[in-house]
Design a protein around this motif. Structure first.
Motif, short mmCIF file in Angstrom:
data_model
loop_
_atom_site.label_atom_id
_atom_site.label_comp_id
_atom_site.label_asym_id
_atom_site.label_seq_id
_atom_site.Cartn_x
_atom_site.Cartn_y
_atom_site.Cartn_z
N ASP A 15 -17.52 3.95 -5.58
CA ASP A 15 -18.49 3.43 -6.90
C ASP A 15 -17.82 2.92 -8.53
O ASP A 15 -17.77 1.80 -8.91
N ALA A 16 -16.99 4.11 -8.60
CA ALA A 16 -16.28 4.37 -10.15
C ALA A 16 -15.38 4.07 -10.42
O ALA A 16 -14.63 3.08 -10.61
N ALA A 17 -14.48 4.22 -9.19
CA ALA A 17 -13.28 2.90 -9.03
C ALA A 17 -12.80 1.20 -8.83
O ALA A 17 -11.69 0.93 -9.79
N GLU A 18 -14.17 0.67 -8.68
CA GLU A 18 -14.10 0.03 -8.90
C GLU A 18 -13.91 -0.83 -10.78
O GLU A 18 -13.51 -1.58 -10.94
N LEU A 32 -7.16 6.58 -16.81
CA LEU A 32 -8.07 6.24 -17.08
C LEU A 32 -9.85 6.98 -16.59
O LEU A 32 -10.45 7.14 -16.60
N ALA A 33 -8.64 7.07 -15.11
CA ALA A 33 -9.53 8.40 -14.23
C ALA A 33 -10.57 9.91 -14.92
O ALA A 33 -11.01 10.55 -14.47
N HIS A 34 -9.10 10.14 -15.81
CA HIS A 34 -9.88 11.54 -16.66
C HIS A 34 -11.51 11.34 -17.31
O HIS A 34 -12.55 12.16 -18.16
N ARG A 35 -12.17 10.18 -17.31
CA ARG A 35 -13.20 10.23 -17.93
C ARG A 35 -14.25 10.06 -16.76
O ARG A 35 -15.63 11.00 -17.76
N HIS A 36 -13.52 10.76 -15.83
CA HIS A 36 -14.78 10.74 -14.13
C HIS A 36 -13.74 12.06 -14.10
O HIS A 36 -14.39 12.52 -12.53
N VAL A 54 -7.46 5.73 -6.28
CA VAL A 54 -8.90 6.15 -7.47
C VAL A 54 -9.43 5.71 -6.59
O VAL A 54 -10.70 7.03 -7.01
N THR A 55 -9.89 5.18 -5.46
CA THR A 55 -11.29 5.35 -5.33
C THR A 55 -10.82 7.29 -4.56
O THR A 55 -11.88 8.00 -3.97
N ARG A 56 -10.01 7.74 -3.89
CA ARG A 56 -9.45 9.23 -3.56
C ARG A 56 -10.09 10.28 -4.43
O ARG A 56 -11.07 10.70 -4.38
N ARG A 57 -9.89 9.91 -5.60
CA ARG A 57 -9.95 11.04 -6.47
C ARG A 57 -11.75 11.06 -7.00
O ARG A 57 -12.39 11.72 -7.73
N ILE A 58 -12.04 9.50 -7.62
CA ILE A 58 -13.41 9.54 -7.71
C ILE A 58 -14.22 8.87 -7.47
O ILE A 58 -15.55 8.51 -7.79
N ALA A 74 -10.07 -2.28 -12.03
CA ALA A 74 -9.94 -3.53 -12.75
C ALA A 74 -9.97 -3.31 -14.35
O ALA A 74 -8.59 -4.03 -14.79
N GLU A 75 -9.81 -2.01 -14.84
CA GLU A 75 -9.56 -2.02 -16.63
C GLU A 75 -8.04 -2.01 -16.02
O GLU A 75 -7.08 -1.22 -16.87
N THR A 76 -7.10 -0.91 -15.10
CA THR A 76 -6.27 -0.40 -15.57
C THR A 76 -5.30 -2.21 -15.45
O THR A 76 -4.06 -1.71 -16.83
N PHE A 77 -5.31 -2.95 -13.88
CA PHE A 77 -4.78 -4.39 -14.70
C PHE A 77 -4.89 -4.77 -16.26
O PHE A 77 -4.21 -5.20 -16.12
#
Length: 212
Positions: free
Chosen positions: A62-65, A100-104, A55-59, A69-72
């Protein structure tokens, strides 16, 4: 609920399930966690670092954290519906994280285009590592970022799950909830687009660089 950094470190150092033995099979852990919710922490400890890297690589960090959390949290709430008997639930978790990352999506595209202009952030390093050594990484990475930014959402998801999450085509099918043939088509089209945009750099090196 912020899992990728402090909380994950705490979980990794904590006794496994209050010192009690637990099964190593992800599917079994998920099934047992329905009656014993605390057992789900084993999966957080086991898989949060991989989800955080993806997720960090993608977005960005800051947003990845929050997304990790929401993924789990989503996985925990949906665990009763988990039906895969396999030992590894990562494809399921990657699928949740991707949605979830699609929001970003706009943030991700902006990040890629920033790299395309500046070449500062090594967000496309996993691709560049596969490019022929004769090609300058400083020249390739911005072009790779620009090519990724131009991909349609579904094609980018499939390609990044293949390259950054290291999932098989079958696992990507599970993660995205689409048929295997659709996954194969999306990745094939993504590769074609990438090769077309990067053809002037080193078409053979780029072509051979993508995993088969």
């Amino acid at each position: 609920m912020r899992l990728p950094n402090e909380d994950v470190a705490w979980l990794a150092a904590a006794p496994d399930h209050a010192g009690r033995p637990f099964p190593h099979d992800d599917g079994t852990i998920i099934r047992h966690s329905i009656a014993d919710p605390e057992l789900f922490a084993v999966l957080v400890r086991r898989h949060a670092p991989a989800i955080a890297r993806y997720v960090t690589r993608r977005i960005g960090r800051d947003a990845a954290e929050d997304i990790v959390a929401e993924t789990f949290l989503v996985a925990f709430r949906q665990r009763a519906g988990y039906t895969d008997e396999g030992r590894d639930c990562l494809p399921w978790l990657y699928g949740i994280a991707t949605r979830l990352a699609h929001r970003h999506w706009r943030s991700e595209t902006k990040q890629l285009r920033l790299l395309a202009r500046t070449g500062v952030d090594p967000v496309t390093e996993p691709f560049a590592d596969r490019v022929d050594a004769a090609v300058s990484a400083s020249a390739v990475k911005p072009r790779l970022a620009e090519a990724l930014a131009c991909l349609p959402k579904a094609q980018r998801d499939a390609l990044l799950l293949l390259v950054w999450a290291d999932l098989s085509y079958e696992q990507i099918s599970v993660a995205t909830g689409v048929p295997l043939g659709t996954v194969q088509s999306r990745i094939s089209r993504a590769r074609q687009r990438m090769r077309k945009q990067l053809a002037d750099i080193d078409p053979q090196g780029i072509t051979e660089g993508f995993p088969r």
